[in-house]
Motif scaffolding. Structure first.
Motif, short mmCIF file in Angstrom:
data_model
loop_
_atom_site.label_atom_id
_atom_site.label_comp_id
_atom_site.label_asym_id
_atom_site.label_seq_id
_atom_site.Cartn_x
_atom_site.Cartn_y
_atom_site.Cartn_z
N GLU A 480 40.03 -2.00 12.98
CA GLU A 480 39.10 -1.54 14.00
C GLU A 480 37.78 -2.28 13.84
O GLU A 480 37.39 -2.67 12.73
CB GLU A 480 38.87 -0.03 13.89
CG GLU A 480 40.11 0.80 14.19
CD GLU A 480 39.82 2.28 14.19
OE1 GLU A 480 38.65 2.65 13.93
OE2 GLU A 480 40.74 3.07 14.43
N PHE A 481 37.09 -2.47 14.95
CA PHE A 481 35.82 -3.17 14.97
C PHE A 481 34.73 -2.15 15.28
O PHE A 481 34.74 -1.52 16.34
CB PHE A 481 35.87 -4.27 16.05
CG PHE A 481 34.64 -5.13 16.12
CD1 PHE A 481 33.83 -5.35 15.01
CD2 PHE A 481 34.28 -5.74 17.31
CE1 PHE A 481 32.70 -6.14 15.08
CE2 PHE A 481 33.15 -6.54 17.40
CZ PHE A 481 32.36 -6.74 16.29
N THR A 538 43.44 -4.14 21.38
CA THR A 538 42.46 -3.04 21.33
C THR A 538 41.65 -3.01 20.04
O THR A 538 40.75 -2.18 19.92
CB THR A 538 43.18 -1.69 21.51
OG1 THR A 538 44.26 -1.61 20.57
CG2 THR A 538 43.71 -1.55 22.91
N SER A 539 41.94 -3.89 19.08
CA SER A 539 41.08 -3.95 17.89
C SER A 539 39.72 -4.53 18.23
O SER A 539 38.74 -4.28 17.52
CB SER A 539 41.74 -4.79 16.80
OG SER A 539 41.76 -6.17 17.17
N GLY A 540 39.64 -5.32 19.33
CA GLY A 540 38.40 -5.96 19.70
C GLY A 540 38.06 -7.19 18.89
O GLY A 540 36.99 -7.78 19.07
N SER A 546 35.05 -12.26 19.78
CA SER A 546 35.44 -10.85 19.78
C SER A 546 34.88 -10.16 21.01
O SER A 546 34.07 -10.72 21.75
CB SER A 546 34.91 -10.16 18.52
OG SER A 546 33.51 -9.97 18.61
N ASP A 547 35.30 -8.94 21.22
CA ASP A 547 34.67 -8.11 22.24
C ASP A 547 33.23 -7.81 21.82
O ASP A 547 32.86 -7.91 20.65
CB ASP A 547 35.42 -6.79 22.42
CG ASP A 547 36.76 -6.98 23.11
OD1 ASP A 547 37.00 -8.08 23.64
OD2 ASP A 547 37.55 -6.02 23.11
N LEU A 574 37.25 -2.79 29.31
CA LEU A 574 37.17 -2.04 28.07
C LEU A 574 38.43 -2.23 27.23
O LEU A 574 39.54 -2.19 27.76
CB LEU A 574 36.96 -0.56 28.34
CG LEU A 574 35.67 -0.14 29.05
CD1 LEU A 574 35.65 1.38 29.21
CD2 LEU A 574 34.46 -0.59 28.26
N SER A 575 38.22 -2.43 25.94
CA SER A 575 39.34 -2.37 25.00
C SER A 575 39.49 -0.96 24.45
O SER A 575 40.59 -0.44 24.31
CB SER A 575 39.12 -3.35 23.85
OG SER A 575 39.05 -4.67 24.31
N SER A 576 38.37 -0.35 24.14
CA SER A 576 38.37 1.04 23.67
C SER A 576 36.98 1.62 23.85
O SER A 576 35.99 0.90 23.90
CB SER A 576 38.78 1.12 22.19
OG SER A 576 37.81 0.50 21.37
N SER A 577 36.94 2.93 23.97
CA SER A 577 35.67 3.63 24.09
C SER A 577 35.84 5.04 23.54
O SER A 577 36.84 5.70 23.83
CB SER A 577 35.20 3.69 25.55
OG SER A 577 33.98 4.40 25.65
#
Length: 699
Positions: A480-481, A538-540, A546-547, A574-577
């Motif tokens: 995770e980032f 989705t890790s970014g 990177s994201d 979005l990759s994740s929020s």
């Protein structure tokens, strides 16, 4: 005028006793040669016991005190005796009181026509009413127990009832010929605990009746029969305290209608032991009969259970840990022998050596073993053993300009033994050199309002080279980032794989501290790489760029905190929020979260996932509180689980009522609705002793 006398000068009995009695009264005189009479605000003190009365007569030939009330006797343990009149021995070991009331531990009061005190140990009450509820005039208490005779054994701290009736608001509910209850001063006593009613759509409405059995000062067992139309279950909990730690064994056995003819159940043993100074042994071992049992009986909703044994030693400059875990999968699509590991062993040893001037040297040894029970080749049966070592240097200097310069250098060596996978070499050695330089330049200013703001831009140039070895990654598949690892040398959570290549980590953090008491933080960050990085969507962390990491947090007054972390690419996708709200405001407590994850086949998520969850509680008054929880799958537009709990309590009773619904279903479990109600009577250690909101009497 009040007169203070030492009674042992007059009373031979008291002179030979262990303590000395003292009498205080408005008037004291001697009648004849054998009677002492005290009148008006009489107080007698003896061995920590205080007696007050209107009139006291001591008769020397019979060695008795005759009391005229109101009489109040307060013992050193908090026991209170009140009476209209009575006759007692000066040592208080024997007595007869009329129109009396006994109060134990300021909780349980027993009113009786007559109370006899025998041998300084037993208190006998006749025509007795017992309750821990407030008694207001002629109004009946919420609950009471009436008995022909009650005996309180002060040594054993037990209360015995003969021919007893249990009443609610004065209405008899049931009759018990004889029963025994512990008094409120006893913490551990054999007997029934508060019952619980549980109702589910699978098992029906049933009763849980725990029975507590002490096995000595450091051991006990609780047996809980659970009877319902759909199940016959016996639950148990065994506890033992040792000088070096604690052991708890819980479990249950069931015969039910969900799986007719099968004996179902589980056993779990948990322990924490200090086996040597700074060395701790922790274990949690669990086994279950079938995949659906723990969910059916509300033990846990996890889709896998883990048994482990871990030994840890922590010193100032040393950390050592070794653990062995066994995984058992409860999902329908996992049999424990395909893809997923069954046995995992971990080893870690870290030694720090401070060098002075803000620098230190670190040495570490790590190991991991992953075993699968499957005999198939490839991922389904692959077994891995890894042993690695590393030497690391970290130094930090702050220049006169305020610039912070950090330097890191490390060399990792990892050896692998891989079996049952023809796609990779059986033995492999990987050397990974790492180097990094980090620059930080914090800037601070104070606003005219008194607020302090800190702006800290940071830059890190890092390089590592893992070589050309293509090795399986078992423990680092979910990186995770976030703001915590923006400037980490390795963002993979395990040691099977390591971050590779040249990369530039950039970030800036702004923080504000307001004199009114609130604060806020905002972080932006990104990673630039010389080469493509193979990370999940989705890790970014994937690609050469990177994201964007955007993370913020606001801490407001009264414990209100709002935080968000978002990963977004250059196109704004979005990759994740994740957003989280926590609050403790007055009587309110709230914890809510919302999460959104993009589709990512690399982590077995073919569709986007979105869910919100909330846990809230509110104390309506001293007596009432309510709490609720819910989880909702926004993508599927359906609830996952929901529940409501209502509690009511006063000085003598505690009632908890809860309703919960689990909506998930599978081949082994169906959606379930649970109803639970528990009632505890305060004032007995077998119930829920403790102070509650005091009852009030209204005119």
């Amino acid at each position: 005028m009040r007169l203070l006398l030492a009674l042992f000068l007059l009373l031979p009995t008291l002179a030979s006793a262990q303590g000395v009695a003292t009498l205080v009264a408005d008037r004291v005189f001697i009648e004849g040669e054998e009677r002492l009479i005290a009148e008006g605000n009489v107080e007698v003190f003896y061995d920590g016991t205080r007696l007050t009365a209107t009139r006291v007569i001591y008769d020397q030939p019979t060695d008795r005190l005759t009391l005229t009330g109101p009489v109040l006797i307060t013992g050193p343990d908090g026991t209170i005796l009140a009476a209209e009149s009575g006759v007692i021995e000066p040592t208080l070991s024997n007595a007869l009181l009329r129109g009396a009331r006994l109060v134990l531990d300021r909780q349980l009061q027993l009113s009786a026509n007559r109370i006899d005190r025998v041998d300084g140990r037993y208190t006998q009450l006749y025509k007795t009413s017992a309750t821990s509820c407030a008694v207001c005039g002629d109004r009946q208490p919420l609950w009471s127990i009436r008995a022909e005779r009650v005996i309180h054994d002060e040594a054993e701290r037990q209360i015995y009832f003969d021919n007893a009736q249990f009443l609610i608001r004065g209405v008899p509910v049931f009759w018990i010929p004889r029963m025994r209850l512990p008094d409120p001063t006893l913490e551990r006593s054999r007997g029934f605990l508060a019952p619980e009613i549980r109702s589910t759509n699978q098992l029906g409405t049933g009763l849980k009746l725990p029975y507590f059995i002490p096995l000595g000062p450091s051991r006990d067992i609780t047996l809980t029969p659970y009877l319902a139309p759909g199940t016959r279950t016996l639950e148990f909990r065994y506890r033992q305290a040792f000088r070096s730690g604690d052991l708890t064994i819980t479990g249950s056995g069931s015969s039910d209608d969900i799986r007719p003819g099968d004996l179902r159940g589980y056993v779990e043993a948990q322990g924490v032991f200090q086996i040597a100074p700074k060395t701790e042994l922790v274990f949690d071992i669990i086994t279950v009969s079938d995949n659906g049992y723990l969910l059916d009986y509300g033990v846990t909703g996890a889709d896998r259970i883990e048994s482990f044994v871990e030994l840890t030693r922590v010193e100032r400059f040393l950390f050592a840990s070794g653990s062995l875990s066994n995984l058992e999968y409860l999902r329908d699509d996992d049999d424990g022998d395909a893809d997923e590991p069954n046995l995992i062993g971990d080893l870690a040893l870290l030694q720090r050596l401070p060098l002075g001037f803000g620098s230190e040297l670190r040495a570490e040894i790590t190991g991991r073993t992953v075993y699968r029970s499957s005999d198939e080749d490839g991922i389904a049966g692959r077994d891995i053993a890894r042993l690695g070592g590393a030497i690391q240097y970290h130094g930090r200097r702050i220049l006169r300009s305020g610039l912070s310069v950090e330097g890191d250098a490390a060399l990792y060596a990892d050896g692998f033994r891989i079996t049952q996978d023809d796609a990779v070499e059986e033995d492999a050695l990987r050397l990974t050199p790492v180097a990094a330089v980090t620059l930080r330049y914090p800037l601070m200013r104070t606003r005219p309002s008194g607020a302090t703001e800190i702006l800290e831009p940071a830059l890190q140039l890092a390089w590592s080279d893992t070589g050309d070895e293509d090795l399986p990654n078992e423990d680092g598949t979910r990186p995770e980032f976030d703001e915590a690892n923006l400037f980490s040398l390795d963002r993979l959570p395990g040691g099977d794989a390591r971050e590779d290549g040249l990369r530039l980590n950039l970030g800036v953090t702004w923080t504000r501290y307001d004199p009114a008491g609130w604060s806020s933080t905002l972080t932006f960050g990104r990673i630039y790489r010389a080469e493509e990085a193979d990370f999940s969507r989705t890790s970014g962390l994937g690609g050469q760029r990177s994201d964007w990491l955007i993370s913020g947090q606001v801490d407001l007054f009264d414990g209100l905190r709002l935080a968000n972390r978002t990963l977004v690419d250059d196109e704004g996708e979005l990759s994740s929020s994740e957003t989280r709200l926590d609050a403790e405001i007055g009587a309110w407590g709230l914890s809510a979260s919302q999460i959104w994850l993009a589709a990512d086949p690399a982590v077995d998520r073919d569709d986007p996932a979105s869910e919100w969850a909330v846990d809230a509680d509110y104390r309506i008054s001293e007596r009432w509180d309510v709490s609720a929880n819910a989880r909702y799958d926004l993508r599927a537009d359906e609830p996952v689980e929901a529940g409501v709990k209502v509690g009511w309590r006063n000085e003598c009773v505690e009632v908890d009522l809860s309703v919960s619904r689990r909506y998930t279903s599978s081949d082994t479990v169906d959606p379930t609705t649970d109803f639970d109600i528990s009632v505890g009577l305060r004032g007995f250690s077998a119930g829920r002793s403790g102070s509650g909101p005091a009852g009030r009497c209204r005119n």
